[in-house]
Design an enzyme around this catalytic site. Structure first.
Site, short mmCIF file in Angstrom:
data_model
loop_
_atom_site.label_atom_id
_atom_site.label_comp_id
_atom_site.label_asym_id
_atom_site.label_seq_id
_atom_site.Cartn_x
_atom_site.Cartn_y
_atom_site.Cartn_z
CE1 TYR A 1 -6.03 -6.73 -6.68
CE2 TYR A 1 -6.49 -7.76 -4.67
CZ TYR A 1 -6.12 -6.69 -5.37
OH TYR A 1 -5.97 -5.45 -4.58
CE LYS B 1 -6.28 -0.24 4.73
NZ LYS B 1 -7.58 -0.91 3.82
CG HIS C 1 -6.28 -8.50 1.21
ND1 HIS C 1 -6.29 -8.72 0.00
CD2 HIS C 1 -5.93 -7.22 1.12
CE1 HIS C 1 -6.30 -7.84 -1.03
NE2 HIS C 1 -6.22 -6.87 -0.28
NE ARG D 1 -3.02 -3.67 -1.65
CZ ARG D 1 -2.56 -4.27 -0.63
NH1 ARG D 1 -1.31 -4.61 -0.39
NH2 ARG D 1 -3.51 -4.87 0.29
NE ARG E 1 -3.60 -2.18 2.75
CZ ARG E 1 -3.14 -3.19 3.56
NH1 ARG E 1 -2.13 -3.68 3.98
NH2 ARG E 1 -4.16 -4.17 3.43
CG HIS F 1 -4.72 0.74 -4.18
ND1 HIS F 1 -3.81 0.58 -2.91
CD2 HIS F 1 -5.79 -0.32 -4.14
CE1 HIS F 1 -4.48 -0.19 -1.99
NE2 HIS F 1 -5.40 -0.94 -2.66
#
Length: 299
Positions: A280, A173, A271, A248, A149, A245
Site C-alpha cells: 500500500y 484470519k 496483517h 480495504r 475484510r 476488498h
C-alpha cells in the site's frame, strides 16, 4: 511415515495449533496432495520423509507442464514448504528439502484503489430512504472506515461494537483478535441502521448478535455484499472493477499517503507480515516528483 499419516497429523496441527479455517486447511492439504499425485504419475513410491530436492525440482517442472499459473504454482510450493516445516518442528526430519527450491517470480500487483471523491460518489448514490439502503450505507462506511475484510464485516457482532470508545473488536484470519478504530460517520450510520431498521426486524435464532442482517433476519453472505457493491458501481457508471476488498485497499492507501505509520496500518489491517502491508506504500509518481523538486537540495 506414509503420506496418509503425514497429512492427518499436518491437518491436526493446522486446525488445533494454527487455528486455521476449514477452507485454509483444505488448501494446504490440497497443495501437498499435488506432490503425492506427481509421484503417482511417475509410478514411484516416495514417502514424505524420503523426498529430496531433486524430487521437488522435477515436481516444479511437472506442475509447470500442467499449465498452472505462476500464482497457483507459488501457492502450491508455499503449502508444501509449510508441510515440511511442520515435519521439522515435529523432529521427524533433520533437513528441509524445500529450502533450496525456488518458485516462480511473481509480479507484485498493485490493488485497485478508489480516490476519496470516488468513494464519496458511491456513498452519495445509496438511497438511505429504504431499509436496505440504510444498511448498505452503514456497511460500506464501516468497510472504508476500518479496512475490514468482507468476512469480518458480515460476522461483526453488536457485542464487539464499542461505540463510546470508537473501536471494533474483530476476529480475523486464524482466529486472531484485534481492535480496530472506527470513524464517527460510520458509527453514526451503524446506529441509524440499528435503531431505524434492524430493531424492527424478526431475527432468526442464532443471529441476534450479528450487526448486519438480510431481509430474513439472518447474516449476509459474502456474495451478497459483492453484488451490492457491483450494483452500486454500475449505478454511478464507475468503470473500475471494484469489490469489498477495494474499500480495504483504499482505507490503507489513503492512510499511508496521509502519513500514517506503516506498523499502525499493519496492526489495523491484521496483517501477519509487514511486507503484506508494504504493497500500500505505492504513491502517485507526480507526487514523488513534487517531493524531490521541493526538498532535494540539488533538484
Amino acid at each position: 511415515m506414509n503420506w496418509s499419516t503425514g497429512l492427518t497429523q499436518f491437518q491436526g496441527y493446522l486446525q488445533l495449533e494454527k487455528s486455521l479455517s476449514g477452507h485454509s486447511v483444505e488448501a494446504y492439504l490440497r497443495d501437498v496432495r499435488k506432490l503425492v499425485q506427481y509421484f503417482e504419475s511417475l509410478g514411484q513410491t516416495v514417502g514424505p520423509l524420503a523426498v529430496e530436492p531433486p524430487h521437488l525440482q522435477g515436481f516444479l517442472e511437472w506442475i509447470n507442464t500442467l499449465g498452472m499459473t505462476a500464482h497457483s504454482q507459488a501457492r502450491t510450493i508455499s503449502g508444501i514448504r509449510a508441510f515440511y516445516k511442520f515435519l521439522i518442528m515435529e523432529d521427524l526430519l533433520n533437513t528441509d528439502p524445500t529450502e533450496t527450491i525456488e518458485g516462480p517470480k511473481l509480479q507484485r500487483k498493485l490493488p485497485d484503489v478508489l480516490s476519496y471523491d470516488e468513494i464519496t460518489t458511491l456513498f452519495d448514490a445509496i438511497d438511505v430512504s429504504t431499509p436496505e439502503g440504510t444498511r448498505n450505507k452503514a456497511m460500506l462506511e464501516t468497510l472504508y472506515s476500518s479496512g475490514l475484510r468482507v468476512t469480518e464485516l458480515i460476522e461483526l457482532k453488536i457485542s464487539n461494537l464499542y461505540e463510546d470508545l470508537g473501536f471494533l473488536r474483530i476476529m480475523g484470519k486464524g482466529s486472531k483478535e484485534r481492535l480496530v478504530p472506527i470513524g464517527r460517520d460510520a458509527l453514526k450510520y451503524i446506529r441509524l441502521y440499528l435503531d431505524g431498521v434492524r430493531r424492527h426486524q424478526t431475527i432468526k435464532k442464532g443471529f441476534e448478535d450479528f450487526v448486519f442482517l438480510n431481509r430474513r433476519g439472518a447474516s449476509l453472505s459474502r456474495v451478497m455484499v459483492f453484488n451490492i457493491i457491483k450494483d452500486l458501481a454500475a449505478r454511478v457508471g464507475m468503470q473500475k472493477n471494484i469489490s469489498p476488498h477495494t474499500f480495504r485497499h483504499s482505507f490503507a492507501t489513503h492512510l499511508i499517503e496521509g502519513g500514517a505509520d506503516l506498523r499502525a496500518v499493519q496492526e489495523m489491517l491484521g496483517h501477519e507480515s509487514i511486507t503484506t502491508t508494504e504493497i500500500y506504500t505505492h504513491l502517485d509518481r507526480d507526487y514523488l516528483k513534487q517531493i524531490i523538486q521541493e526538498f532535494h537540495p540539488r533538484s
